[in-house]
Write an enzyme that holds these catalytic residues in place. Structure first.
Site, PDB file in Angstrom:
ATOM      1  N   ARG A  72       0.840  -1.202   0.000  1.00  0.00           N
ATOM      2  CA  ARG A  72       0.000   0.000   0.000  1.00  0.00           C
ATOM      3  C   ARG A  72       0.874   1.251   0.000  1.00  0.00           C
ATOM      4  NH1 ARG A  72      -3.766   0.079   4.963  1.00  0.00           N
ATOM      5  NH2 ARG A  72      -4.795  -1.592   3.817  1.00  0.00           N
ATOM      6  N   ARG A 141      -1.809   7.071   9.586  1.00  0.00           N
ATOM      7  CA  ARG A 141      -2.043   6.554   8.227  1.00  0.00           C
ATOM      8  C   ARG A 141      -2.150   7.706   7.230  1.00  0.00           C
ATOM      9  NH1 ARG A 141      -4.079   1.280   8.477  1.00  0.00           N
ATOM     10  NH2 ARG A 141      -3.092   0.210  10.232  1.00  0.00           N
ATOM     11  N   LYS A 209      -3.621   2.266  14.946  1.00  0.00           N
ATOM     12  CA  LYS A 209      -3.513   3.303  13.909  1.00  0.00           C
ATOM     13  C   LYS A 209      -4.144   4.634  14.329  1.00  0.00           C
ATOM     14  CE  LYS A 209      -7.463   1.037  11.887  1.00  0.00           C
ATOM     15  NZ  LYS A 209      -7.909   0.169  10.804  1.00  0.00           N
ATOM     16  N   LYS A 211      -5.850   8.218  12.354  1.00  0.00           N
ATOM     17  CA  LYS A 211      -6.292   8.706  11.051  1.00  0.00           C
ATOM     18  C   LYS A 211      -6.623  10.194  11.103  1.00  0.00           C
ATOM     19  CE  LYS A 211      -8.046   4.231   9.540  1.00  0.00           C
ATOM     20  NZ  LYS A 211      -9.218   3.437   9.146  1.00  0.00           N
ATOM     21  N   CYS A 431     -15.251  -2.842   0.336  1.00  0.00           N
ATOM     22  CA  CYS A 431     -13.856  -3.102   0.710  1.00  0.00           C
ATOM     23  C   CYS A 431     -13.335  -4.271  -0.114  1.00  0.00           C
ATOM     24  CB  CYS A 431     -13.758  -3.419   2.206  1.00  0.00           C
ATOM     25  SG  CYS A 431     -14.334  -5.081   2.605  1.00  0.00           S
ATOM     26  N   CYS A 437      -7.850 -10.363   1.732  1.00  0.00           N
ATOM     27  CA  CYS A 437      -7.815  -9.866   3.111  1.00  0.00           C
ATOM     28  C   CYS A 437      -8.015 -11.025   4.088  1.00  0.00           C
ATOM     29  CB  CYS A 437      -8.892  -8.806   3.332  1.00  0.00           C
ATOM     30  SG  CYS A 437      -8.934  -8.261   5.038  1.00  0.00           S
ATOM     31  N   CYS A 476     -16.091  -7.610   6.774  1.00  0.00           N
ATOM     32  CA  CYS A 476     -15.983  -7.835   8.220  1.00  0.00           C
ATOM     33  C   CYS A 476     -16.321  -6.530   8.928  1.00  0.00           C
ATOM     34  CB  CYS A 476     -14.581  -8.345   8.589  1.00  0.00           C
ATOM     35  SG  CYS A 476     -13.372  -7.051   8.900  1.00  0.00           S
ATOM     36  N   CYS A 480     -13.696  -0.982   6.589  1.00  0.00           N
ATOM     37  CA  CYS A 480     -12.792  -0.189   5.747  1.00  0.00           C
ATOM     38  C   CYS A 480     -13.530   0.691   4.739  1.00  0.00           C
ATOM     39  CB  CYS A 480     -11.809  -1.107   5.007  1.00  0.00           C
ATOM     40  SG  CYS A 480     -10.679  -1.952   6.121  1.00  0.00           S
TER      41      CYS A 480
HETATM   42 FE1  SF4 Z   1     -10.668  -6.749   5.192  1.00  0.00          FE
HETATM   43 FE2  SF4 Z   1     -12.593  -6.209   6.917  1.00  0.00          FE
HETATM   44 FE3  SF4 Z   1     -11.221  -4.196   5.821  1.00  0.00          FE
HETATM   45 FE4  SF4 Z   1     -12.911  -5.595   4.367  1.00  0.00          FE
HETATM   46  S1  SF4 Z   1     -13.438  -4.307   6.140  1.00  0.00           S
HETATM   47  S2  SF4 Z   1     -10.815  -5.051   3.767  1.00  0.00           S
HETATM   48  S3  SF4 Z   1     -12.725  -7.639   5.199  1.00  0.00           S
HETATM   49  S4  SF4 Z   1     -10.407  -5.748   7.200  1.00  0.00           S
END
Ligand code: SF4
Length: 561
Positions: A72, A141, A209, A211, A431, A437, A476, A480
């Protein structure tokens, strides 16, 4: 890392950081050894601070399971030159999976890099004056700033402050240069390395982290309230920057089944002169460093400090560290988030082009060869590239005389400039999740486009036509893609199963609420049908779906969590 039995003790991650403040680990040695196909678990933790995640291809099972790496970049404000973009495109083609991912913090990610190509990718990024340092890990970040082309003084100044904040927050470890640029292990016997302590972060960096984002009302195109620390530009009627309202304590991540974790909107703290923004950001970071817990990583975010200790305490401690007092917050109003698509005129008479990149993935696929089109256009017309927090791309500073030529070049690759997708699709975000991931519980990037197609049909069926509803999906609860602000948010619970949240607003200033705890992917349309049908019948004039949910549904169904 070995587990720590006593929960009052620092977490294993804390002990690991303290054991090697240079973050060098044995990364260089592993890179140099062709017999080894993976980094150790400890080095995997250090790698994050270098902007690299070791992952597995979760589509591959059994003996063929491969280790791959995600790289990244850290790109303050998401501004990339044509030469930098072309270099990244080239690296993605040769050393990654032939795609680039625009991240939800205005950066670029490479997926599917194998160990033998890793140093070439990281060095190649640095060769064009970008970096991956601190793109992940327990530090500040990527600093976000409004993606719209900065062609007036206000926007230029805000971007300048964002870049300055990013520079001050950068970690100082000498290991990064040694490993990735020079290609040699850091000499840990040299006194300056043996006793290295980062001047801002200390020996153990941050508990987790941090932000930072900057926004210019009325556009909330950075989702400012989801950040640990945000700066809302306050300008006079003539567009002169007067200063910033500081907000603090926002964050999306939570953990299923753990009520002590929750998404939170940042609190408004006070007003500061513009030239103090960097000092204030630094001081806010030190509050996170010193007061967020170091025993439980799931709870180690500044938002929990604000939730536990309150705004008055935070402001007082911040002012004590700064040595001056903040003013009272000035009035401000956000009206919308999201990007401008198609051709638009900049304040300086040039044009910018907004391109919708579904789920942020720049790639070539049947009938839509965005990666090749971008390469051709960037090579030929040399625009500035602006990566947006909604995973899209703006090409800035284009000559109006070349507009038709550029439109035609995109069309040759199947990329339409007008009508780049339904309003529903263009307002969607997902995400990455599976297959790369490691935290993904359910599909996201690979699921949402098909779900949007089904929901487009449902909107047509319920008489809602091409209605814009902000839909965001994550694999999840870490969030993100910031699903807890969406009008409809899907959060992965298990393979093929999602929590459904409803009620965010157009300006991204309101958290949504849990509506259904588990809905199977195949049942989403059936579950949504009666709700959308009611909305179509009961909405008041131009009332958006999220506002109808907040006005009607929330009065019928109290918040589930
Ligand atoms: Fe991975 Fe969860 Fe972020 Fe999606 S929200 S990229 S599953 S850590």
């Amino acid at each position: 890392m070995t587990p720590t039995p006593d929960t009052n003790q620092p977490s294993p991650a804390e002990l690991l950081k303290a054991s090697s403040p240079t973050l060098a680990g044995t990364i260089a040695q592993t890179l140099a050894d062709p017999q080894v196909d993976r980094f150790s678990d400890d080095d995997n933790q250090f790698l994050k601070f270098h902007g690299v995640y070791q992952q597995r291809d979760r589509d591959v099972r059994g003996a063929d399971k491969k280790f791959i790496l995600m790289v990244r970049c850290r790109i303050p404000g998401g501004v990339v030159t044509a030469a930098q973009y072309l270099a990244c495109d080239d690296l993605a083609t040769r050393y990654a999976n032939n795609t680039l991912r625009v991240t939800s913090r205005q950066s670029l990610q490479f997926h599917g890099v194998v160990k033998s190509g890793l140093r070439t990718v990281v060095k190649g990024i640095n060769d064009v004056l970008l970096t991956t340092l601190a793109a992940c890990g327990d530090n500040s970040r990527n600093v976000m700033a409004p993606p719209s082309p900065a062609t007036n003084g206000l926007a230029r100044l805000v971007h300048q402050h964002a870049r300055q904040a990013a520079a001050v927050m950068s970690t100082r470890t000498p290991a990064y240069h040694s490993i990735w640029i020079e290609g040699v292990p850091l000499n840990l016997d040299a006194p300056e390395n043996k006793n290295f302590v980062d001047p801002l972060y200390g020996k153990t960096y941050l508990p987790r982290k941090f932000k930072i984002a900057f926004a210019i009302p009325p556009l909330n195109d950075v989702d400012i309230f989801t950040n640990c620390c945000g700066f809302i530009a306050i300008a006079d009627a003539g567009g002169q920057l007067l200063g910033y309202n500081l907000i603090a304590g926002g964050g999306m991540g939570r953990t299923h089944g753990n009520a002590a974790t929750f998404p939170r909107m940042a609190d408004v703290i006070g007003f500061l002169p513009a030239d103090k923004a960097v000092d204030v950001a630094k001081a806010a970071l030190t509050l996170h460093r010193d007061f967020s817990g170091r025993t439980d990583r799931k709870h180690a975010r500044l938002k929990y400090v604000l939730a536990d200790r309150g705004v008055a305490w935070f402001r007082g401690e911040l002012e004590r560290r700064l040595g001056f007092k903040l003013g009272e917050a000035r009035p401000f109003k956000f009206e919308k988030q999201g990007d401008a698509f198609g051709w638009h005129r900049q304040a300086d008479g040039k044009l910018f082009l907004g391109l919708f990149v579904e789920t942020g993935r720049i790639k070539d696929k049947d009938g839509w060869r965005m990666k090749s089109a971008l390469r051709r256009v960037v090579e030929k017309f040399q625009p500035e590239i602006r990566l947006t927090p909604a995973n899209n791309i703006l090409l800035a500073n284009m000559d109006p005389a070349r507009q038709d030529e550029i439109t035609a070049l995109f069309a040759e690759h199947g990329v339409r400039i007008e009508n780049q997708g339904s309003h529903l699709r263009r307002a969607s975000m997902a995400c990455v999740s599976l297959p790369t991931c490691g935290l993904g519980l359910a599909e996201s990037e690979r699921c949402l486009p098909g779900l949007i197609t089904r929901l487009e049909a449902l909107l047509a069926e319920t008489g809602l036509g091409d209605q814009e509803i902000a839909i965001r999906m994550t694999g999840c609860p870490n969030g993100c893609a910031r699903p807890y602000l969406a009008e409809i948010g899907f959060v992965g619970k298990a393979p093929g199963k999602y929590q459904v949240y409803l009620g965010g607003n157009e300006a991204s200033t309101r958290l949504n609420r849990l509506w259904k705890d588990t809905v199977k992917d195949a049942d989403i349309v059936a579950e949504m049908r009666p709700v959308l049908a009611r909305y179509a019948k009961e909405r008041q004039s131009a009332e958006r779906f999220g506002d109808w949910v907040a006005r009607v549904l929330w009065n019928e169904q109290p918040a589930a969590i």
